[in-house]
Design a protein around this motif. Structure first.
Motif, short mmCIF file in Angstrom:
data_model
loop_
_atom_site.label_atom_id
_atom_site.label_comp_id
_atom_site.label_asym_id
_atom_site.label_seq_id
_atom_site.Cartn_x
_atom_site.Cartn_y
_atom_site.Cartn_z
N THR A 188 -5.47 15.11 8.02
CA THR A 188 -4.14 14.69 7.56
C THR A 188 -3.92 13.21 7.84
O THR A 188 -3.26 12.51 7.06
CB THR A 188 -3.05 15.52 8.25
OG1 THR A 188 -3.19 15.38 9.68
CG2 THR A 188 -3.17 16.99 7.90
N VAL A 189 -4.46 12.73 8.94
CA VAL A 189 -4.33 11.32 9.29
C VAL A 189 -5.15 10.48 8.32
O VAL A 189 -4.68 9.46 7.81
CB VAL A 189 -4.79 11.08 10.74
CG1 VAL A 189 -4.68 9.60 11.08
CG2 VAL A 189 -3.97 11.91 11.71
N GLN A 190 -6.36 10.91 8.03
CA GLN A 190 -7.22 10.17 7.10
C GLN A 190 -6.60 10.11 5.71
O GLN A 190 -6.69 9.10 5.01
CB GLN A 190 -8.60 10.81 7.05
CG GLN A 190 -9.38 10.69 8.35
CD GLN A 190 -10.63 11.54 8.35
OE1 GLN A 190 -10.62 12.66 7.86
NE2 GLN A 190 -11.71 11.00 8.91
N LYS A 191 -5.97 11.18 5.32
CA LYS A 191 -5.37 11.25 3.98
C LYS A 191 -4.26 10.21 3.83
O LYS A 191 -4.13 9.58 2.77
CB LYS A 191 -4.81 12.65 3.72
CG LYS A 191 -4.24 12.85 2.32
CD LYS A 191 -3.79 14.29 2.12
CE LYS A 191 -3.25 14.52 0.71
NZ LYS A 191 -4.27 14.30 -0.31
N LEU A 192 -3.50 10.01 4.90
CA LEU A 192 -2.38 9.07 4.83
C LEU A 192 -2.80 7.64 5.13
O LEU A 192 -2.36 6.71 4.47
CB LEU A 192 -1.28 9.50 5.81
CG LEU A 192 -0.01 8.64 5.84
CD1 LEU A 192 0.66 8.62 4.47
CD2 LEU A 192 0.96 9.16 6.90
N GLY A 193 -3.67 7.46 6.14
CA GLY A 193 -3.96 6.11 6.61
C GLY A 193 -5.20 5.48 6.04
O GLY A 193 -5.31 4.25 5.99
N MET A 230 0.86 -1.18 0.00
CA MET A 230 0.00 0.00 0.00
C MET A 230 0.90 1.24 0.00
O MET A 230 1.75 1.38 0.87
CB MET A 230 -0.91 0.01 1.22
CG MET A 230 -1.84 1.21 1.29
SD MET A 230 -3.08 1.25 -0.04
CE MET A 230 -4.22 -0.01 0.52
N PRO A 231 0.75 2.15 -0.97
CA PRO A 231 1.65 3.31 -1.06
C PRO A 231 1.70 4.12 0.23
O PRO A 231 0.66 4.45 0.82
CB PRO A 231 1.05 4.14 -2.21
CG PRO A 231 0.32 3.12 -3.04
CD PRO A 231 -0.22 2.12 -2.07
N PRO A 238 0.42 -4.22 6.39
CA PRO A 238 -0.71 -3.30 6.64
C PRO A 238 -1.34 -2.83 5.34
O PRO A 238 -0.66 -2.61 4.34
CB PRO A 238 -0.05 -2.15 7.39
CG PRO A 238 1.38 -2.15 6.94
CD PRO A 238 1.72 -3.60 6.73
N MET A 239 -2.67 -2.66 5.37
CA MET A 239 -3.41 -2.18 4.21
C MET A 239 -4.07 -0.83 4.44
O MET A 239 -4.61 -0.25 3.52
CB MET A 239 -4.49 -3.19 3.82
CG MET A 239 -3.94 -4.46 3.19
SD MET A 239 -5.22 -5.65 2.72
CE MET A 239 -6.13 -4.72 1.48
N GLY A 240 -4.05 -0.33 5.67
CA GLY A 240 -4.72 0.92 5.96
C GLY A 240 -6.21 0.71 6.12
O GLY A 240 -6.69 -0.39 6.38
N GLY A 241 -6.97 1.76 5.97
CA GLY A 241 -8.39 1.75 6.26
C GLY A 241 -8.65 2.62 7.47
O GLY A 241 -7.76 3.34 7.94
N TRP A 242 -9.86 2.59 7.98
CA TRP A 242 -10.17 3.42 9.14
C TRP A 242 -9.11 3.21 10.22
O TRP A 242 -8.92 2.10 10.71
CB TRP A 242 -11.55 3.07 9.68
CG TRP A 242 -12.67 3.54 8.81
CD1 TRP A 242 -12.58 4.17 7.60
CD2 TRP A 242 -14.08 3.40 9.08
NE1 TRP A 242 -13.83 4.43 7.09
CE2 TRP A 242 -14.76 3.98 7.98
CE3 TRP A 242 -14.80 2.85 10.12
CZ2 TRP A 242 -16.15 4.02 7.92
CZ3 TRP A 242 -16.18 2.88 10.06
CH2 TRP A 242 -16.85 3.47 8.97
N ILE A 243 -8.44 4.28 10.60
CA ILE A 243 -7.24 4.17 11.41
C ILE A 243 -7.54 3.60 12.79
O ILE A 243 -6.71 2.89 13.37
CB ILE A 243 -6.55 5.55 11.54
CG1 ILE A 243 -6.08 6.05 10.15
CG2 ILE A 243 -5.33 5.46 12.46
CD1 ILE A 243 -7.05 6.91 9.44
#
Length: 748
Positions: free
Chosen positions: A95-100, A73-74, A393-398
């Motif tokens: 900013t957190v949502q944008k990255l994670g 995941m980038p 890790p794939m991210g998604g709702w942090i």
């Protein structure tokens, strides 16, 4: 009581004969499904198939569990928990949502991917007159109007699927249908729930090689990787016999078909595996809807797990066959999905299959430790809440993809794998090291509250409560996080006492510095200052009741908390529940000894949240009678939690003793179960007739102390006497491995 107490304890060398599966549990239709998620499901942990109709053809959707696009995941490794906490304090959560979070929707991969499909033109056969899945043999049989019979199965232990046409004078040539990696669509349809178009993966066009009685589909993926689907067949008289397989990263190869066999190669070994599987346990309850759903769930469990397979992901071996990526990318969600999926395996006496979970978690442990150091800045072990097949890790709702306590929940499965099997080697080499690694991490991530002087986390959350808003983070322990941490320490201490660990004093001291659960007039709250103020699908705040069993219904104060919590849950209603919420609620009610409510939850699930083929479709399929969710993304955790709901009504053993029929509805008079597994490695069978328990049979899978809460009022002593102790109604017997005791009520 001792004056009138009679106990029948006799040594036995065999358990009661297992109940036979009957056709009433089968899936039976007079037509073929028109959707992939209603197809007939087949599987063996590695390979999966769904049999349905597309246009005028019979279609078999083919899948393999480890078909994954596992690209990174980038920029996901830029996400740091300390930075998340700082941004929350600043109120700059975008900013957190944008990255994670945003990359999960933005990028098509990493993701589970489909295999291919086989299609057969059956237009000359007339209509389907019978379509049946025999769950005892895992055999699909379709009968056509002209007498042709089409059979399919996936071998239970070999990575090969078989098909045959009987009474078929004409040649039937299978067609391989390639997934829609290339089509006229732009590949932007839908979101991660609906499934984005497969075109977005950017694969090169696959090729199909055609030869005499074989087809080979070669599909490049990325970075030189590929997978292949091989199909071959032979015709002898009026019978066509074929087989298929999927391989990844190597040339597909298959055994030679033997047309002289009445059944495909390997049928006997296939049947032997399923016979052994069904012999492990059985249940009989008077509710025909619940009993059939239970056996369909256990059938699916036998389809999706083997000790050497990757764990059960959202759809496991039944990836969507609709031109899109599977719902939520078919990933591994560890905020409840993988955990609930393994619940029935322990009590259901299938530790060989639950081992797939702990084996995989151990395999990806180095990657998870790398992520723990990168994301949390600590040694030890935590696990991403959303991962790829390789544990990345794939991210998604942090709040759950970077939850600080996911590792603690996964550690619970190591404890169960040991506790239900009592394998000392597993305890020393896997269970204890895993739990120790999680505690090592927790000891570094926790901080001390300046007011209470007790431990807390820098941020705490309760999965999906307040969705992905900044308000989903709490400054004090949520009851979800706290239950997981408390449970980890409770079990770590038990293991250290058992093994003589030298840091027992240190761990006990640390345990005392965690706060008590936040309890008020609603029972267990979400967090201090936050009650469950609306219907919510994830019962995370009730983890201490189930599955962790930190609260005991037999203790008055804790019973009061449990009762208040469940009354409040009921008051908030089910409008925001998904199907799995009902299955989990059944387990909660069973722990509270509320059998009627447990059965009601299971009934609602079975009637309103499953497809015709028994798949859990998340939303209310009756049009929103019980839930506002009316969509249909297929996931498996609700199915398997349903089966565990039945188990919890029949037997419980998480309080240090075995309890028989602890949560039975008032109108269930005749019930039985055979060789369900209890903690301590005890295999238990029991019979209730006309509302009275008449017999309990217990076999010891390991040497140890068996404790049984007696379900009788009077007993009869017969057979070989055995030393026992009795404290009120708790019977205690020291048993050796392989020994069996039978305890009767004296009236048989």
């Amino acid at each position: 009581m001792r004056k009138h107490l009679f106990i029948s304890i006799c040594l036995a060398f065999c358990l009661p004969v297992k109940a036979q599966l009957t056709p009433k549990y089968n899936l039976v239709f007079d037509s073929l499904a028109k959707r992939w998620d209603e197809g007939i499901p087949l599987g063996n942990g590695w390979l999966g198939a769904l049999i349905w109709q597309k246009e005028s053809n019979v279609r078999i959707s083919l899948d393999r569990v480890d078909l994954w696009d596992d690209r990174p995941m980038p920029e996901i490794n830029k996400l740091k928990f300390k930075w998340v906490a700082e941004q929350v304090q600043k109120g700059q959560y975008d900013t957190v949502q944008k990255l994670g979070d945003e990359p999960y929707e933005k990028y098509p991969a990493p993701s589970k991917i489909p295999g291919a499909a086989l299609e057969f033109d059956v237009s000359k056969f007339g209509k389907v007159i019978h379509n049946e899945l025999d769950i005892q043999s895992a055999l699909s049989t379709i009968q056509f109007q002209n007498g042709v019979v089409f059979k399919n199965y996936i071998h239970a232990t070999e990575q090969v699927g078989y098909f045959s046409f009987e009474n078929c004078p004409d040649a039937i040539i299978p067609i391989i249908k390639i997934p829609a990696y290339h089509s006229d669509k732009k590949g932007t349809t839908g979101n991660s729930v609906e499934g984005q178009g497969l075109e977005r993966l950017g694969y090169a066009t696959g090729t199909i090689e055609r030869g005499k009685n074989f087809l080979r589909y070669h599909q490049p993926t990325r970075n030189g990787n590929y997978y292949e689907v091989l199909v071959q067949w032979t015709k002898s008289g009026n019978k066509i016999l074929g087989e298929w397989t999927i391989t990844q990263g190597r040339k597909a190869a298959m055994p030679v078909i033997n047309p002289a066999l009445k059944e495909p190669t390997g049928w006997n070994t296939h049947i032997a595996w399923w016979k052994d599987y069904w012999s492990r346990s059985a249940v009989a309850v008077p509710d025909t809807i619940l009993e059939k759903q239970y056996y369909l769930e256990m059938y699916k469990f036998g389809c999706v797990a083997r000790s050497n397979t990757p764990p059960i992901s959202l759809q496991a071996i039944w990836t969507a066959d609709n031109g899109n990526l599977p719902p939520w990318k078919g990933d591994l969600h560890h905020d409840l999905n993988t955990e609930l999926s393994y619940w029935p395996g322990y009590t259901g006496n299938h530790l060989d299959l639950t081992a797939s979970y702990t084996n995989w978690l151990w395999k990806v442990k180095p990657e998870n430790e790398r992520w723990t150091k990168q994301c949390f800045g600590t040694t030890g072990l935590n696990v991403p809440g959303v991962t790829t097949i390789s544990g990345k890790p794939m991210g998604g709702w942090i709040q759950y993809s970077v939850s600080p306590t996911t590792g603690a929940w996964l550690a619970q499965h190591f404890y169960w794998q040991w506790k239900y099997g009592m394998d000392e080697k597993f305890l020393q080499q896997r269970c204890l090291p895993y739990i120790k690694a999680v505690e090592t991490y927790l000891a570094q991530i926790r901080i001390t509250d300046p007011i209470s002087k007790l431990y807390k986390l820098p941020l705490s959350s309760s999965p999906e409560y307040n969705d992905n808003r900044i308000s989903a983070w709490f400054p004090q322990f949520t009851n979800y996080d706290l239950a997981l941490v408390k449970n980890l320490y409770r079990e770590y201490i038990k293991l250290l006492v058992r093994t003589g660990g030298n840091n027992l004093t240190k761990i006990k001291s640390a345990e005392q510095l965690y706060p008590a659960f936040n309890i008020n007039e609603t029972g267990l709250s979400i967090a201090p200052g936050q009650n469950l103020d609306q219907s919510h699908r994830h019962h995370a705040q009730l983890m201490a009741i189930y599955p962790l069993g930190l609260l005991d219904i037999n203790k008055e104060a804790e019973k009061n908390t449990i009762d208040k919590s469940l009354r409040w849950l009921q008051e908030k209603g089910t409008r925001e529940w998904c199907g799995y919420s009902f299955s989990w609620a059944a387990c909660l009610y069973a722990q509270a000894k509320q059998g009627d409510s447990a059965a009601k939850m299971l009934t609602l699930f079975a009637k309103h949240f499953v497809s015709a083929n028994s798949f859990h479709l998340n939303g209310d399929q009756s049009g929103g009678v019980y839930s506002n969710f009316t969509y249909r993304p297929f996931t498996l955790e609700g199915n398997f939690a349903f089966a565990q709901g039945i188990h919890e009504m029949l037997i419980q053993s998480n309080k240090g003793y075995i309890e028989i029929f602890p949560a039975i509805p008032a109108d269930w008079k005749n019930i039985s179960f055979e060789t369900l597994r209890a903690e301590g490695a005890f295999l238990v069978s029991a019979v209730k007739e006309n509302g009275t328990t008449i017999r309990v049979t217990i076999n010891a899978g390991a040497t140890g102390i068996m404790r049984l809460k007696l379900p009788f009022k009077t007993f009869y002593i017969a057979g070989n006497k055995k030393t026992y102790s009795l404290n009120e109604n708790l019977l205690e017997i020291k048993m050796t491995k392989g020994e069996t005791v039978i305890i009767n009520n004296g009236f048989e």
